[in-house]
Write a protein that holds these residues in place. Structure first.
Motif, mmCIF file in Angstrom:
data_model
loop_
_atom_site.group_PDB
_atom_site.id
_atom_site.type_symbol
_atom_site.label_atom_id
_atom_site.label_comp_id
_atom_site.label_asym_id
_atom_site.label_seq_id
_atom_site.Cartn_x
_atom_site.Cartn_y
_atom_site.Cartn_z
ATOM 1 N N PRO A 127 0.794 -1.240 0.000
ATOM 2 C CA PRO A 127 0.000 0.000 0.000
ATOM 3 C C PRO A 127 0.820 1.281 0.000
ATOM 4 O O PRO A 127 0.574 2.175 -0.813
ATOM 5 C CB PRO A 127 -0.839 -0.136 1.277
ATOM 6 C CG PRO A 127 -0.867 -1.576 1.587
ATOM 7 C CD PRO A 127 0.421 -2.127 1.110
ATOM 8 N N VAL A 128 1.789 1.393 0.908
ATOM 9 C CA VAL A 128 2.585 2.622 0.981
ATOM 10 C C VAL A 128 3.415 2.800 -0.284
ATOM 11 O O VAL A 128 3.528 3.911 -0.827
ATOM 12 C CB VAL A 128 3.482 2.595 2.232
ATOM 13 C CG1 VAL A 128 4.369 3.841 2.284
ATOM 14 C CG2 VAL A 128 2.636 2.517 3.495
ATOM 15 N N LEU A 129 3.979 1.709 -0.778
ATOM 16 C CA LEU A 129 4.795 1.783 -1.986
ATOM 17 C C LEU A 129 3.967 2.215 -3.192
ATOM 18 O O LEU A 129 4.420 3.018 -4.015
ATOM 19 C CB LEU A 129 5.436 0.421 -2.236
ATOM 20 C CG LEU A 129 6.660 0.367 -3.155
ATOM 21 C CD1 LEU A 129 7.767 1.258 -2.623
ATOM 22 C CD2 LEU A 129 7.147 -1.058 -3.295
ATOM 23 N N LEU A 130 2.744 1.717 -3.301
ATOM 24 C CA LEU A 130 1.874 2.131 -4.404
ATOM 25 C C LEU A 130 1.503 3.601 -4.291
ATOM 26 O O LEU A 130 1.418 4.304 -5.303
ATOM 27 C CB LEU A 130 0.609 1.275 -4.409
ATOM 28 C CG LEU A 130 0.769 -0.183 -4.846
ATOM 29 C CD1 LEU A 130 -0.558 -0.922 -4.719
ATOM 30 C CD2 LEU A 130 1.301 -0.279 -6.254
ATOM 31 N N GLY A 131 1.271 4.071 -3.065
ATOM 32 C CA GLY A 131 0.970 5.481 -2.883
ATOM 33 C C GLY A 131 2.125 6.378 -3.294
ATOM 34 O O GLY A 131 1.916 7.456 -3.866
ATOM 35 N N MET A 132 3.361 5.941 -3.015
ATOM 36 C CA MET A 132 4.531 6.732 -3.387
ATOM 37 C C MET A 132 4.794 6.705 -4.888
ATOM 38 O O MET A 132 5.161 7.724 -5.486
ATOM 39 C CB MET A 132 5.761 6.218 -2.640
ATOM 40 C CG MET A 132 5.727 6.413 -1.140
ATOM 41 S SD MET A 132 7.213 5.778 -0.332
ATOM 42 C CE MET A 132 8.459 6.884 -1.018
ATOM 43 N N ILE A 133 4.624 5.551 -5.512
ATOM 44 C CA ILE A 133 4.983 5.402 -6.920
ATOM 45 C C ILE A 133 3.873 5.884 -7.847
ATOM 46 O O ILE A 133 4.121 6.635 -8.803
ATOM 47 C CB ILE A 133 5.322 3.929 -7.228
ATOM 48 C CG1 ILE A 133 6.522 3.478 -6.390
ATOM 49 C CG2 ILE A 133 5.621 3.742 -8.715
ATOM 50 C CD1 ILE A 133 6.842 2.006 -6.540
ATOM 51 N N VAL A 134 2.636 5.463 -7.596
ATOM 52 C CA VAL A 134 1.534 5.707 -8.532
ATOM 53 C C VAL A 134 0.644 6.853 -8.080
ATOM 54 O O VAL A 134 0.325 7.755 -8.844
ATOM 55 C CB VAL A 134 0.703 4.424 -8.725
ATOM 56 C CG1 VAL A 134 -0.403 4.655 -9.744
ATOM 57 C CG2 VAL A 134 1.599 3.274 -9.164
ATOM 58 N N GLY A 135 0.215 6.816 -6.815
ATOM 59 C CA GLY A 135 -0.686 7.855 -6.330
ATOM 60 C C GLY A 135 -2.124 7.383 -6.250
ATOM 61 O O GLY A 135 -2.402 6.190 -6.108
ATOM 62 N N PHE A 136 -3.041 8.319 -6.364
ATOM 63 C CA PHE A 136 -4.461 8.003 -6.216
ATOM 64 C C PHE A 136 -4.941 6.974 -7.249
ATOM 65 O O PHE A 136 -5.876 6.224 -6.989
ATOM 66 C CB PHE A 136 -5.306 9.269 -6.345
ATOM 67 C CG PHE A 136 -5.009 10.303 -5.305
ATOM 68 C CD1 PHE A 136 -5.239 10.048 -3.967
ATOM 69 C CD2 PHE A 136 -4.487 11.534 -5.659
ATOM 70 C CE1 PHE A 136 -4.970 11.000 -2.995
ATOM 71 C CE2 PHE A 136 -4.216 12.497 -4.705
ATOM 72 C CZ PHE A 136 -4.448 12.223 -3.371
ATOM 73 N N GLY A 137 -4.331 6.953 -8.416
ATOM 74 C CA GLY A 137 -4.765 6.036 -9.465
ATOM 75 C C GLY A 137 -4.555 4.574 -9.140
ATOM 76 O O GLY A 137 -5.078 3.705 -9.841
ATOM 77 N N ALA A 138 -3.792 4.278 -8.077
ATOM 78 C CA ALA A 138 -3.531 2.882 -7.708
ATOM 79 C C ALA A 138 -4.663 2.272 -6.894
ATOM 80 O O ALA A 138 -4.657 1.049 -6.678
ATOM 81 C CB ALA A 138 -2.233 2.785 -6.921
ATOM 82 N N ILE A 139 -5.625 3.054 -6.440
ATOM 83 C CA ILE A 139 -6.660 2.539 -5.537
ATOM 84 C C ILE A 139 -7.534 1.492 -6.229
ATOM 85 O O ILE A 139 -7.725 0.376 -5.715
ATOM 86 C CB ILE A 139 -7.514 3.702 -4.989
ATOM 87 C CG1 ILE A 139 -6.660 4.608 -4.099
ATOM 88 C CG2 ILE A 139 -8.704 3.167 -4.199
ATOM 89 C CD1 ILE A 139 -7.386 5.830 -3.583
ATOM 90 N N LEU A 140 -8.064 1.819 -7.386
ATOM 91 C CA LEU A 140 -8.962 0.884 -8.074
ATOM 92 C C LEU A 140 -8.261 -0.394 -8.527
ATOM 93 O O LEU A 140 -8.749 -1.501 -8.260
ATOM 94 C CB LEU A 140 -9.631 1.579 -9.259
ATOM 95 C CG LEU A 140 -10.781 2.534 -8.927
ATOM 96 C CD1 LEU A 140 -11.328 3.156 -10.203
ATOM 97 C CD2 LEU A 140 -11.893 1.806 -8.180
ATOM 98 N N PRO A 141 -7.110 -0.322 -9.213
ATOM 99 C CA PRO A 141 -6.458 -1.580 -9.614
ATOM 100 C C PRO A 141 -5.989 -2.419 -8.432
ATOM 101 O O PRO A 141 -6.037 -3.660 -8.502
ATOM 102 C CB PRO A 141 -5.274 -1.121 -10.476
ATOM 103 C CG PRO A 141 -5.108 0.311 -10.193
ATOM 104 C CD PRO A 141 -6.440 0.839 -9.804
ATOM 105 N N ALA A 142 -5.572 -1.777 -7.334
ATOM 106 C CA ALA A 142 -5.182 -2.552 -6.155
ATOM 107 C C ALA A 142 -6.390 -3.271 -5.563
ATOM 108 O O ALA A 142 -6.294 -4.443 -5.170
ATOM 109 C CB ALA A 142 -4.534 -1.640 -5.115
ATOM 110 N N ALA A 143 -7.522 -2.590 -5.490
ATOM 111 C CA ALA A 143 -8.743 -3.228 -4.988
ATOM 112 C C ALA A 143 -9.163 -4.387 -5.887
ATOM 113 O O ALA A 143 -9.583 -5.448 -5.402
ATOM 114 C CB ALA A 143 -9.865 -2.196 -4.891
ATOM 115 N N ALA A 144 -9.031 -4.226 -7.202
ATOM 116 C CA ALA A 144 -9.366 -5.316 -8.129
ATOM 117 C C ALA A 144 -8.426 -6.502 -7.933
ATOM 118 O O ALA A 144 -8.852 -7.665 -7.998
ATOM 119 C CB ALA A 144 -9.298 -4.818 -9.568
ATOM 120 N N GLY A 145 -7.138 -6.225 -7.672
ATOM 121 C CA GLY A 145 -6.195 -7.307 -7.411
ATOM 122 C C GLY A 145 -6.530 -8.071 -6.144
ATOM 123 O O GLY A 145 -6.402 -9.304 -6.102
ATOM 124 N N VAL A 146 -6.990 -7.367 -5.107
ATOM 125 C CA VAL A 146 -7.422 -8.026 -3.869
ATOM 126 C C VAL A 146 -8.612 -8.938 -4.144
ATOM 127 O O VAL A 146 -8.678 -10.082 -3.654
ATOM 128 C CB VAL A 146 -7.761 -6.976 -2.790
ATOM 129 C CG1 VAL A 146 -8.323 -7.655 -1.545
ATOM 130 C CG2 VAL A 146 -6.530 -6.158 -2.429
#
Length: 337
Positions: free
Chosen positions: A131-150
């Protein structure tokens, strides 16, 4: 020691830029082959396609294609395995894949990688690094694809129960498997906790990283990981979940290390050389703070060969002898004339 690490970083960046035409396809091939094997392990229901040779050929093709193509390859791989278990679950996943493609995969190719990596990290039990790494690298746009991966990972978990149910049930009707999957998702509090935690941590980390402060990334790393632990512990206490505390803290330490490595390669600011500037136009005053990145360039060493004293004397003696002979020859010619 620090200077040597910076030298290595600069050399690695230069090497990648110089050989990107070779390095990038190799990395894409290895990543595609690894992820296909992982997803086949998550959905191991069709043994016909469970052959490393097929994955290797597809990975070799993926090495020269856009990374978003890998999302469609893996989606087809999952569909083939789900077809073997239940037609209705297969159709449900087709709809899910189309929604993901329209929602974020077509918007940005790296979103497909986020979905894939999130599901694989859950499968490898390393999900707390993300989670923290995605926030640093991608930003807000990582929320939906991360949720889909879960969701994809938890689907693989539910499929173990559903495949057993459909195999042992004597009266299985169309829609029974999909209904069972939906019911499990609605009652699974662990899925809910992970979806909320990942979304909030990515959101918080992105906000902290964009603060107008030279050490904002440092606050984002520590506050993001602390907030993730608190949310997961709170969810474990409220819903009596079964994830292990020691693994949570261990992966938090590893996650902090991964964030530091990413930030190091992206560039750390040298706060000792902060420069400030101000200017104005007809409507605004502008105040700028510039923090230069730490860079170390290795000095070029010029080596000069110095010959020994004996050789120099020999060369000097030979030169004097040649000049003396030339002078004597000229004098003899003058006397003859």
């Amino acid at each position: 020691m620090m200077a040597q690490i910076v030298y290595f970083k600069e050399w690695l960046i230069v090497f990648y830029k110089k050989h990107v035409d070779v390095v990038l396809p190799v990395l894409k091939l290895v990543f595609a082959f690894f992820t296909m094997c992982m997803f086949q392990g998550m959905f191991p229901y069709n043994m016909v396609i469970n052959k490393p040779g097929i994955f290797l050929v597809l990975s070799a093709a993926q090495a020269f294609l856009p990374i978003s193509v890998l999302y469609y390859m893996i989606s087809i791989l999952i569909m083939i395995n789900l077809w073997k278990v239940s037609m209705d679950i297969f159709l449900g996943f087709v709809i899910f894949s189309i929604i993901c493609s329209l929602a974020f995969v077509r918007v940005d190719r790296k979103h497909a990688v986020i979905l894939i990596v999130t599901a694989v990290m859950f499968y490898l039990k390393l999900e707390y690094l993300l989670p923290v790494l995605l926030g640093m690298i991608v930003g807000f746009g990582a929320i939906l694809p991360a949720a889909a991966g879960v969701v994809v990972y938890f689907l693989s978990v539910y499929m173990t129960d559903v495949s057993t149910l459909l195999t042992t049930s004597s009266s299985s009707s169309f829609g029974m498997g999909l209904q069972r999957i939906v019911n499990l998702m609605l009652i699974d509090k662990k899925l809910l906790v992970f979806l909320i935690t990942f979304s909030l941590i990515i959101f918080i980390t992105t906000l902290l990283c964009h603060l107008f402060y030279e050490r904002a990334w440092l606050f984002a790393i520590f506050i993001g990981h602390i907030a993730m632990i608190l949310l997961l512990l709170f969810g474990r206490l409220i819903f009596e979940l079964d994830y292990k505390i020691w693994r949570l803290f261990l992966e938090m330490i590893l996650g902090i290390g991964c964030c530091y490595i990413y930030r190091f390669f992206r560039g750390i600011g040298d706060v000792s050389r902060i420069e400030k500037a101000s200017f104005e136009d007809d409507e605004y005053f502008y105040y700028v703070k510039a923090v230069p990145k730490i860079k170390v360039t290795q000095k070029d060493r010029n080596v000069t060969d110095i010959k020994s004293g004996e050789n120099e004397d020999d060369i000097l003696f030979d030169d004097i002898t040649e000049e003396t002979d030339l002078f004597d020859g000229n004098r003899e010619e003058a006397e003859k004339e």
